[in-house]
Scaffold this motif. Structure first.
Motif, mmCIF file in Angstrom:
data_model
loop_
_atom_site.group_PDB
_atom_site.id
_atom_site.type_symbol
_atom_site.label_atom_id
_atom_site.label_comp_id
_atom_site.label_asym_id
_atom_site.label_seq_id
_atom_site.Cartn_x
_atom_site.Cartn_y
_atom_site.Cartn_z
ATOM 1 N N SER A 1 60.431 -4.374 15.166
ATOM 2 C CA SER A 1 59.777 -5.135 16.281
ATOM 3 C C SER A 1 60.510 -6.330 16.580
ATOM 4 N N ARG B 1 62.272 -7.187 20.283
ATOM 5 C CA ARG B 1 61.779 -8.260 21.047
ATOM 6 C C ARG B 1 62.863 -9.266 21.630
ATOM 7 N N CYS C 1 64.830 -7.340 24.585
ATOM 8 C CA CYS C 1 63.920 -7.464 25.731
ATOM 9 C C CYS C 1 64.193 -8.837 26.435
ATOM 10 N N ALA C 2 63.883 -9.810 25.617
ATOM 11 C CA ALA C 2 64.330 -11.269 26.008
ATOM 12 C C ALA C 2 65.556 -11.301 26.743
ATOM 13 N N ARG D 1 65.678 -9.077 30.221
ATOM 14 C CA ARG D 1 65.354 -10.312 31.260
ATOM 15 C C ARG D 1 66.203 -11.273 31.684
ATOM 16 N N VAL E 1 56.700 -1.876 21.670
ATOM 17 C CA VAL E 1 57.271 -3.333 21.835
ATOM 18 C C VAL E 1 57.603 -3.356 23.337
ATOM 19 N N VAL E 2 58.691 -2.519 23.832
ATOM 20 C CA VAL E 2 59.151 -2.541 25.213
ATOM 21 C C VAL E 2 57.853 -2.507 26.316
ATOM 22 N N GLU F 1 54.978 -3.224 25.904
ATOM 23 C CA GLU F 1 54.576 -4.648 25.789
ATOM 24 C C GLU F 1 54.959 -5.514 26.525
ATOM 25 N N GLU F 2 56.317 -5.462 26.589
ATOM 26 C CA GLU F 2 57.151 -6.551 27.343
ATOM 27 C C GLU F 2 57.336 -6.083 28.785
#
Length: 379
Positions: A191, A195, A198-199, A202, A232-233, A235-236
């Motif tokens: 997880s 995350r 993902c950050a 972005r 997780v992806v 959710e992001e």
């Protein structure tokens, strides 16, 4: 801002072995030039651990040294490894021990195309890929054994975020030599690295993350990875694309321009990032960061290359680019950009003979470091 108000950073230095001792001082030159340019200061605390220290004292990396490192703002490290020391002693005892002790769960390995650096790809596609490698689990947890009559081992592994306990008892009939290595994935581990990926996506303006997987052959381990990463992806608010790691390697060679952020379990990330280094022109340009919630460590991807240590043939650019990642992590964005920009300008503006020896030029390790430092000073 007065001198007393200047930002000051204490950086731990672990030059390590072989060419690590050659390239880390060149990275320090770049950091000091950037510090002067952008009005902050750097103090260095050198740690002696590596092959020479081990051969003299029998000591690899004591816990007290880790406590001292923890007082630093970051750690800048050279390569670890020496043919005089059995494989694994230094790598596990220094590299992995440091990563695990400080829970550096992110291994960030950006790969970029630089001007003047030829790629083996026919099309000469530009590469701008960030491998986000999980750094504390998978097959690298260091739990395994080999035996001639079965494997029996008590498991005890303590990390800052969790503790693993148990017992492994394996036998084979008929009796023969065998070995077993444990691979681990936890929901926490998958997880948090997802995350981070993902950050980063972005930040780069991207909406897709590619996960290097192999669940068709290793269902439990990498199927587990896929399920948690997908959750997780989602959710992001991003998109996750699953690609088996063997197919991914093929596709990277065919068309690396299709890829941005690649999320990898530990073993796959190690392999994929070296493939990308070859595509982009060599390990001498590949930086990496080991990032956690506490002390983070920055190091070039290349090995210690003891055969050229002390000859001036080592390319220091990967160490300098690792220092740029360190400055970015410390919040010194302008300084980080200046170091990276100086490397870019040096490679763009230099004639072929002015390049590092690794890239076909004639410039020594220190000459390359001096050239980059001068460019930072002149910006």
């Amino acid at each position: 801002m007065s001198k007393t108000d200047r930002r000051n950073y204490l950086i731990g230095l672990l030059p390590g072995d072989g060419i690590g001792r050659d390239v880390v001082p060149e990275a320090c030159k770049a950091v000091e030039a950037a510090a002067d340019r952008f009005d902050f200061s750097v103090s260095w605390k050198k740690f002696p651990y590596g092959a020479e220290h081990y051969l003299k004292t029998g000591e690899v990396l004591p816990d007290e040294a880790l406590e001292e490192m923890g007082k630093c703002h970051a750690l800048l490290q050279g390569a670890i490894g020496d043919p005089r020391v059995s494989p694994g002693i230094l790598e596990r005892g220094i590299l992995l021990k440091t990563r695990f002790y400080f829970d550096q769960y992110v291994n960030l390995r950006p790969t970029l195309s630089f001007p003047g650096v030829p790629s083996p790809l026919k099309g000469g596609d530009c590469v701008d890929i960030a491998v986000v490698r999980e750094n504390t689990e998978d097959l690298y947890i260091g739990l395994g054994a080999a035996s001639s009559d079965g494997v029996r081992m008590e498991i005890g592994m303590k990390r800052p975020s969790y503790e693993l306990r148990g017992f492994l008892n394996l036998s084979v009939d008929p009796v023969m030599d065998m070995a077993a290595q444990i691979a681990l994935a936890t929901k926490l581990g998958v997880s948090r690295i997802t995350r981070y990926a993902c950050a980063l996506a972005r930040q780069r303006g991207e909406k897709e993350i590619v996960l290097a997987t192999k669940s068709n052959a290793v269902k439990e381990l990498y199927g587990f990875w896929e399920g948690i990463a997908q959750e997780v992806v989602s959710e992001e608010g991003l998109y996750l694309k699953l690609i088996n790691v063997d197919a991914l390697c093929y596709q990277l060679v065919k068309d690396p321009s299709r890829f941005g952020v690649i999320l990898c379990p530990n073993l796959f990330g190690d392999i994929v990032s070296d493939l990308l280094a070859g595509i982009a022109g060599g390990l001498g340009l590949c930086a990496s960061a080991n990032i956690g919630d506490g002390l983070s460590m920055f190091e070039p991807v290349h090995g210690s290359a003891p055969e050229i240590a002390g000859t001036g043939r080592a390319n220091p650019l990967a160490a300098i680019l690792s220092a740029s990642l360190m400055l970015e992590h410390l919040g010194e964005q302008q300084a980080s950009g200046a170091v990276k920009g100086a490397v870019y300008m040096y490679l763009r503006d230099s004639s072929s003979c002015e390049l590092p020896i690794e890239l076909g030029g004639s410039k020594t390790t220190s000459q390359v470091g001096d050239a980059v430092r001068s460019m930072i000073e002149e910006m």
